[in-house]
Write a protein that holds these residues in place. Structure first.
Motif, PDB file in Angstrom:
ATOM      1  N   GLU A   5      -5.132   8.973   3.575  1.00  0.00           N
ATOM      2  CA  GLU A   5      -3.750   9.386   3.818  1.00  0.00           C
ATOM      3  C   GLU A   5      -2.910   8.194   4.266  1.00  0.00           C
ATOM      4  O   GLU A   5      -1.776   8.029   3.868  1.00  0.00           O
ATOM      5  N   ILE A   6      -3.504   7.351   5.080  1.00  0.00           N
ATOM      6  CA  ILE A   6      -2.812   6.169   5.582  1.00  0.00           C
ATOM      7  C   ILE A   6      -2.412   5.243   4.432  1.00  0.00           C
ATOM      8  O   ILE A   6      -1.342   4.655   4.437  1.00  0.00           O
ATOM      9  N   HIS A   7      -3.271   5.131   3.406  1.00  0.00           N
ATOM     10  CA  HIS A   7      -3.081   4.143   2.343  1.00  0.00           C
ATOM     11  C   HIS A   7      -2.699   4.728   0.983  1.00  0.00           C
ATOM     12  O   HIS A   7      -2.643   4.004   0.006  1.00  0.00           O
ATOM     13  N   ARG A   8      -2.411   6.003   0.912  1.00  0.00           N
ATOM     14  CA  ARG A   8      -2.228   6.669  -0.389  1.00  0.00           C
ATOM     15  C   ARG A   8      -1.102   6.112  -1.249  1.00  0.00           C
ATOM     16  O   ARG A   8      -1.157   6.186  -2.454  1.00  0.00           O
ATOM     17  N   SER A   9      -0.106   5.509  -0.651  1.00  0.00           N
ATOM     18  CA  SER A   9       1.026   5.003  -1.440  1.00  0.00           C
ATOM     19  C   SER A   9       0.932   3.501  -1.709  1.00  0.00           C
ATOM     20  O   SER A   9       1.874   2.902  -2.215  1.00  0.00           O
ATOM     21  N   GLU A  10      -0.211   2.913  -1.423  1.00  0.00           N
ATOM     22  CA  GLU A  10      -0.395   1.479  -1.627  1.00  0.00           C
ATOM     23  C   GLU A  10      -0.659   1.164  -3.099  1.00  0.00           C
ATOM     24  O   GLU A  10      -0.876   2.046  -3.913  1.00  0.00           O
ATOM     25  N   THR A  11      -0.681  -0.111  -3.420  1.00  0.00           N
ATOM     26  CA  THR A  11      -0.963  -0.567  -4.786  1.00  0.00           C
ATOM     27  C   THR A  11      -2.433  -0.339  -5.130  1.00  0.00           C
ATOM     28  O   THR A  11      -3.266  -0.156  -4.235  1.00  0.00           O
ATOM     29  N   ASP A  12      -2.736  -0.387  -6.419  1.00  0.00           N
ATOM     30  CA  ASP A  12      -4.131  -0.245  -6.858  1.00  0.00           C
ATOM     31  C   ASP A  12      -5.013  -1.307  -6.210  1.00  0.00           C
ATOM     32  O   ASP A  12      -6.141  -1.031  -5.822  1.00  0.00           O
ATOM     33  N   GLN A  13      -4.501  -2.513  -6.082  1.00  0.00           N
ATOM     34  CA  GLN A  13      -5.292  -3.588  -5.484  1.00  0.00           C
ATOM     35  C   GLN A  13      -5.595  -3.318  -4.014  1.00  0.00           C
ATOM     36  O   GLN A  13      -6.705  -3.555  -3.554  1.00  0.00           O
ATOM     37  N   THR A  14      -4.622  -2.792  -3.285  1.00  0.00           N
ATOM     38  CA  THR A  14      -4.848  -2.467  -1.877  1.00  0.00           C
ATOM     39  C   THR A  14      -5.844  -1.325  -1.758  1.00  0.00           C
ATOM     40  O   THR A  14      -6.755  -1.369  -0.924  1.00  0.00           O
ATOM     41  N   ILE A  15      -5.693  -0.316  -2.604  1.00  0.00           N
ATOM     42  CA  ILE A  15      -6.638   0.799  -2.613  1.00  0.00           C
ATOM     43  C   ILE A  15      -8.046   0.286  -2.925  1.00  0.00           C
ATOM     44  O   ILE A  15      -9.026   0.709  -2.317  1.00  0.00           O
ATOM     45  N   CYS A  16      -8.127  -0.630  -3.855  1.00  0.00           N
ATOM     46  CA  CYS A  16      -9.417  -1.236  -4.200  1.00  0.00           C
ATOM     47  C   CYS A  16     -10.025  -1.905  -2.973  1.00  0.00           C
ATOM     48  O   CYS A  16     -11.210  -1.728  -2.683  1.00  0.00           O
ATOM     49  N   LYS A  80      -9.550   8.444  -7.567  1.00  0.00           N
ATOM     50  CA  LYS A  80      -8.282   9.166  -7.660  1.00  0.00           C
ATOM     51  C   LYS A  80      -7.088   8.233  -7.462  1.00  0.00           C
ATOM     52  O   LYS A  80      -6.107   8.310  -8.194  1.00  0.00           O
ATOM     53  N   TYR A  81      -7.184   7.367  -6.478  1.00  0.00           N
ATOM     54  CA  TYR A  81      -6.029   6.545  -6.126  1.00  0.00           C
ATOM     55  C   TYR A  81      -5.870   5.292  -6.975  1.00  0.00           C
ATOM     56  O   TYR A  81      -4.801   4.695  -6.986  1.00  0.00           O
ATOM     57  N   VAL A  82      -6.927   4.874  -7.649  1.00  0.00           N
ATOM     58  CA  VAL A  82      -6.751   3.777  -8.596  1.00  0.00           C
ATOM     59  C   VAL A  82      -6.112   4.425  -9.819  1.00  0.00           C
ATOM     60  O   VAL A  82      -6.763   4.920 -10.712  1.00  0.00           O
ATOM     61  N   ARG A  83      -4.791   4.439  -9.784  1.00  0.00           N
ATOM     62  CA  ARG A  83      -3.995   5.267 -10.684  1.00  0.00           C
ATOM     63  C   ARG A  83      -4.247   5.036 -12.169  1.00  0.00           C
ATOM     64  O   ARG A  83      -4.258   5.954 -12.958  1.00  0.00           O
TER      65      ARG A  83
END
Length: 147
Positions: A5-16, A80-83
């Motif tokens: 939830e904290i990082h859901r709107s971050e970039t794919d690289q940040t999610i990675c 899921k988050y790596v869009r």
């Protein structure tokens, strides 16, 4: 609060990167202990350019260590988050997990099971895991008899 939830709107690289940290911590906890050596190995994989970045990585490690969800839950979140379903990013995460599992020179069966679960969730079990299995078989091949 949930790490994702904290990082859901971050970039794919940040999610990675968050995924690498969280899944790495879960992998390290497979044997019931998260050592300083393992923390250092994770930090080596994610070079921090500033003290602030290092503190952020350590905070995510701390949250992951306390988190009660299993590795499958976190692998699903990463996927899921790596869009764009960036296969390269997902393969990179598996490679990092594999490297980390070998960093202490003891490849525990529990680590292998967790890495396989993540690879299956990432739909990489055929391509990437076969490469690792072939490498592992070559590494542990029986010595030839002297002729």
């Amino acid at each position: 609060m949930d790490i994702w939830e904290i990082h859901r709107s971050e970039t794919d690289q940040t999610i990675c990167m968050v995924g690498i940290i969280v899944l790495s911590v879960k992998l390290c906890l497979a044997d019931g202990h998260f050592s300083e050596l393992e923390k250092d190995e994770i930090l080596k994989v994610l070079p921090c350019h500033s003290e602030s970045e290092k503190r952020s990585v350590l905070k995510i490690m701390e949250l992951a260590e306390k988190d009660k969800q299993d590795v499958e839950y976190h692998a699903e979140r990463v996927k899921k988050y790596v869009r764009n379903q960036e296969k390269d990013l997902l393969e990179f995460i598996i490679a990092v997990l594999y490297k980390l599992a070998h960093s202490d020179h003891v490849y525990d069966e529990r680590e292998d099971v967790l890495i396989r679960k993540v690879a299956i969730i990432f739909d990489l079990e055929e391509s990437l895991m076969n490469k690792f299995l072939n490498t592992k078989q070559k590494t542990y091949a029986q010595p030839r008899a002297n002729t």
